[in-house]
Write a protein that holds these residues in place. Structure first.
Motif, mmCIF file in Angstrom:
data_model
loop_
_atom_site.group_PDB
_atom_site.id
_atom_site.type_symbol
_atom_site.label_atom_id
_atom_site.label_comp_id
_atom_site.label_asym_id
_atom_site.label_seq_id
_atom_site.Cartn_x
_atom_site.Cartn_y
_atom_site.Cartn_z
ATOM 1 N N VAL A 33 11.719 60.654 54.576
ATOM 2 C CA VAL A 33 11.445 60.611 56.024
ATOM 3 C C VAL A 33 9.949 60.435 56.261
ATOM 4 C CG1 VAL A 33 11.442 61.990 58.143
ATOM 5 C CG2 VAL A 33 13.495 61.912 56.721
ATOM 6 N N HIS A 34 9.130 61.210 55.544
ATOM 7 C CA HIS A 34 7.676 61.128 55.710
ATOM 8 C C HIS A 34 7.124 59.784 55.249
ATOM 9 C CE1 HIS A 34 6.198 64.958 57.295
ATOM 10 N NE2 HIS A 34 7.278 65.487 56.753
ATOM 11 N N ALA A 35 7.811 59.138 54.318
ATOM 12 C CA ALA A 35 7.373 57.817 53.845
ATOM 13 C C ALA A 35 7.575 56.753 54.924
ATOM 14 C CB ALA A 35 8.132 57.441 52.576
ATOM 15 N N GLY A 36 8.496 57.034 55.889
ATOM 16 C CA GLY A 36 8.700 56.094 56.990
ATOM 17 C C GLY A 36 10.104 55.546 57.129
ATOM 18 N N VAL A 37 11.093 56.288 56.615
ATOM 19 C CA VAL A 37 12.493 55.866 56.710
ATOM 20 C C VAL A 37 13.240 56.830 57.631
ATOM 21 C CG1 VAL A 37 14.651 55.443 55.444
ATOM 22 C CG2 VAL A 37 12.443 54.885 54.378
ATOM 23 N N GLY A 38 13.822 56.301 58.715
ATOM 24 C CA GLY A 38 14.579 57.120 59.664
ATOM 25 C C GLY A 38 16.056 56.787 59.592
ATOM 26 N N ARG A 39 16.910 57.784 59.744
ATOM 27 C CA ARG A 39 18.362 57.576 59.596
ATOM 28 C C ARG A 39 19.118 58.221 60.745
ATOM 29 N NH1 ARG A 39 22.498 58.376 55.407
ATOM 30 N NH2 ARG A 39 24.482 58.060 56.466
ATOM 31 N N LYS A 40 20.001 57.443 61.363
ATOM 32 C CA LYS A 40 20.905 57.966 62.389
ATOM 33 C C LYS A 40 22.318 57.950 61.837
ATOM 34 C CE LYS A 40 22.900 57.141 66.896
ATOM 35 N NZ LYS A 40 24.147 57.689 66.331
ATOM 36 N N PHE A 41 23.015 59.060 61.950
ATOM 37 C CA PHE A 41 24.386 59.162 61.445
ATOM 38 C C PHE A 41 25.384 58.689 62.498
ATOM 39 C CE2 PHE A 41 21.803 61.916 58.880
ATOM 40 C CZ PHE A 41 22.300 61.726 57.598
ATOM 41 N N GLN A 42 26.658 58.645 62.125
ATOM 42 C CA GLN A 42 27.685 58.101 63.027
ATOM 43 C C GLN A 42 27.784 58.914 64.319
ATOM 44 O OE1 GLN A 42 31.436 57.618 61.020
ATOM 45 N NE2 GLN A 42 30.636 56.152 59.557
ATOM 46 N N ASN A 43 27.815 60.240 64.192
ATOM 47 C CA ASN A 43 27.934 61.088 65.385
ATOM 48 C C ASN A 43 26.545 61.523 65.846
ATOM 49 O OD1 ASN A 43 30.806 61.078 65.378
ATOM 50 N ND2 ASN A 43 30.763 62.531 63.676
ATOM 51 N N PRO A 44 26.285 61.471 67.154
ATOM 52 C CA PRO A 44 24.965 61.868 67.653
ATOM 53 C C PRO A 44 24.609 63.294 67.230
ATOM 54 C CG PRO A 44 26.239 60.824 69.396
ATOM 55 C CD PRO A 44 27.176 61.030 68.239
ATOM 56 N N SER A 45 23.403 63.474 66.721
ATOM 57 C CA SER A 45 22.923 64.781 66.282
ATOM 58 C C SER A 45 21.729 65.141 67.150
ATOM 59 C CB SER A 45 22.530 64.716 64.806
ATOM 60 O OG SER A 45 22.012 65.956 64.389
ATOM 61 N N ILE A 46 22.028 65.738 68.299
ATOM 62 C CA ILE A 46 20.983 66.082 69.271
ATOM 63 C C ILE A 46 21.128 67.555 69.642
ATOM 64 C CG2 ILE A 46 20.834 63.738 70.217
ATOM 65 C CD1 ILE A 46 22.632 64.671 72.522
ATOM 66 N N TYR A 47 20.111 68.096 70.328
ATOM 67 C CA TYR A 47 20.157 69.491 70.786
ATOM 68 C C TYR A 47 20.744 69.493 72.198
ATOM 69 C CZ TYR A 47 16.977 69.925 66.846
ATOM 70 O OH TYR A 47 16.402 69.856 65.594
ATOM 71 N N GLU A 48 22.034 69.785 72.284
ATOM 72 C CA GLU A 48 22.772 69.632 73.547
ATOM 73 C C GLU A 48 22.277 70.565 74.642
ATOM 74 O OE1 GLU A 48 26.530 68.435 73.970
ATOM 75 O OE2 GLU A 48 26.318 66.993 72.341
ATOM 76 N N ASP A 49 21.777 71.743 74.254
ATOM 77 C CA ASP A 49 21.363 72.715 75.271
ATOM 78 C C ASP A 49 19.917 72.497 75.739
ATOM 79 O OD1 ASP A 49 20.617 73.365 72.685
ATOM 80 O OD2 ASP A 49 20.520 75.527 73.074
ATOM 81 N N LEU A 50 19.217 71.529 75.141
ATOM 82 C CA LEU A 50 17.859 71.200 75.566
ATOM 83 C C LEU A 50 17.877 69.953 76.447
ATOM 84 C CD1 LEU A 50 15.827 71.725 72.259
ATOM 85 C CD2 LEU A 50 16.237 73.373 74.100
ATOM 86 N N THR A 51 16.812 69.757 77.202
ATOM 87 C CA THR A 51 16.720 68.555 78.034
ATOM 88 C C THR A 51 16.403 67.335 77.164
ATOM 89 O OG1 THR A 51 14.344 68.769 78.423
ATOM 90 C CG2 THR A 51 15.827 69.910 79.966
ATOM 91 N N VAL A 52 16.544 66.171 77.756
ATOM 92 C CA VAL A 52 16.189 64.929 77.066
ATOM 93 C C VAL A 52 14.715 64.976 76.663
ATOM 94 C CG1 VAL A 52 15.870 62.436 77.380
ATOM 95 C CG2 VAL A 52 17.982 63.544 78.180
ATOM 96 N N PHE A 53 13.847 65.430 77.592
ATOM 97 C CA PHE A 53 12.410 65.541 77.289
ATOM 98 C C PHE A 53 12.195 66.430 76.071
ATOM 99 C CE2 PHE A 53 8.116 66.958 77.344
ATOM 100 C CZ PHE A 53 7.369 65.981 78.006
ATOM 101 N N GLU A 54 12.847 67.602 76.064
ATOM 102 C CA GLU A 54 12.635 68.566 74.972
ATOM 103 C C GLU A 54 13.146 68.026 73.638
ATOM 104 O OE1 GLU A 54 12.854 72.650 77.671
ATOM 105 O OE2 GLU A 54 14.701 71.732 76.908
ATOM 106 N N ASN A 55 14.254 67.286 73.663
ATOM 107 C CA ASN A 55 14.767 66.663 72.435
ATOM 108 C C ASN A 55 13.732 65.702 71.844
ATOM 109 O OD1 ASN A 55 17.846 66.866 71.436
ATOM 110 N ND2 ASN A 55 17.760 67.373 73.610
ATOM 111 N N LEU A 56 13.163 64.873 72.716
ATOM 112 C CA LEU A 56 12.165 63.905 72.248
ATOM 113 C C LEU A 56 10.884 64.607 71.799
ATOM 114 C CD1 LEU A 56 12.668 61.138 74.971
ATOM 115 C CD2 LEU A 56 13.324 60.985 72.553
ATOM 116 N N GLU A 57 10.469 65.621 72.561
ATOM 117 C CA GLU A 57 9.252 66.358 72.226
ATOM 118 C C GLU A 57 9.376 67.049 70.864
ATOM 119 O OE1 GLU A 57 6.415 69.512 74.574
ATOM 120 O OE2 GLU A 57 8.570 69.874 74.596
ATOM 121 N N LEU A 58 10.543 67.620 70.596
ATOM 122 C CA LEU A 58 10.774 68.303 69.316
ATOM 123 C C LEU A 58 10.660 67.348 68.132
ATOM 124 C CD1 LEU A 58 13.735 70.830 69.632
ATOM 125 C CD2 LEU A 58 11.453 71.286 68.751
#
Length: 254
Positions: A87-112
């Motif tokens: 990940v630190h080398a510069g490779v990002g991976r998204k899995f089939q099912n969304p893995s987000i923090y449902e109880d946080l706002t969109v802003f907070e998800n991005l900020e985290l």
């Protein structure tokens, strides 16, 4: 002079996969696979269920260790790294099912997901400064969610959750973004918006996509790789693989 030429040669491909094999109890899920992804390319991997598509992404991101072969990202050998290092080398991976923090706002998800917050020290010293706020707004605009920043993520539609997770990766600025079935469950309009999003973000990075939706593949792919039984069956433009008799027989014909 030779060293310089060699360096340029390696830079031609963001990702070089050579002779990649992984066996599970004697079963070769991926067998002697070679794959080369160029800078600013959208490469789509297609194939029937069980062809080894997701396993290839697992191998690249370090989730699964290769039995044989090499995976080089910008000249760095990934098979010797763990997931965190990749990940630190510069490779990002998204899995089939969304893995987000449902109880946080969109802003907070991005900020985290903002890189300054990584690690214990980074998290302790992290401040919501102007640079963070500007970056969150920039990414939210890119993923079609500028008016949803204060909304809890659980209230987003399925498609919007997929976009949010892509945004959480984009804010980390990976040079290779890997997406596993990013438009599964999306409406036609959302699929079209996602195609536009992917075409826009390849100005700064390469994208590797696994997908079953052939219209979406046709809309986005620079090149298509068809896998069958863990091996490359065909490769080239969408038109070329669609007209390949082997591909029609094992995949598209069904």
């Amino acid at each position: 002079m030779l060293a310089v030429n060699k360096h340029i040669e390696q830079k031609d491909f963001v990702l070089s996969v050579e002779g990649l094999t992984v066996s599970f109890d004697g079963f070769k899920a991926v067998s002697d696979l070679s794959l080369y992804v160029e800078e600013q390319e959208i490469r789509v991997i297609i194939g029937p269920n069980g062809a080894g598509k997701t396993t290839v992404l697992d191998l690249i991101c370090g989730r699964t260790k290769a039995t044989e072969g090499s995976i080089k990202f910008k000249g760095q050998e990934l098979t010797r790294m763990n997931e965190h290092q990749i990940v630190h080398a510069g490779v990002g991976r998204k899995f089939q099912n969304p893995s987000i923090y449902e109880d946080l706002t969109v802003f907070e998800n991005l900020e985290l997901s903002y890189p300054k917050g990584r690690g214990v020290w980074g998290a302790l010293t992290f401040r919501r400064d102007a640079a963070v706020i500007d970056k969150v707004h920039e990414i939210a605009e890119m993923i079609f969610l500028p008016d949803k920043l204060d909304m809890p993520a659980e209230l987003l539609s399925h498609g919007q959750k997929q976009w949010l997770e892509i945004g959480m990766l984009l804010i980390q600025d990976p040079e290779l973004l890997m997406l596993d079935e990013p438009v599964a469950g999306m409406s036609v309009a959302e699929r079209q918006q996602t195609a536009a999003l992917l075409q826009r973000i390849t100005k700064d990075r390469s994208v590797l996509v696994i997908e079953h939706d052939m219209q979406f593949v046709a809309d986005i792919a620079d090149r298509v790789t068809v896998l069958h039984q863990g091996k490359v069956l065909s490769e080239g433009s969408m038109e070329r693989v669609q007209n390949d008799p082997k591909v029609i027989e094992v995949y598209l014909g069904h």
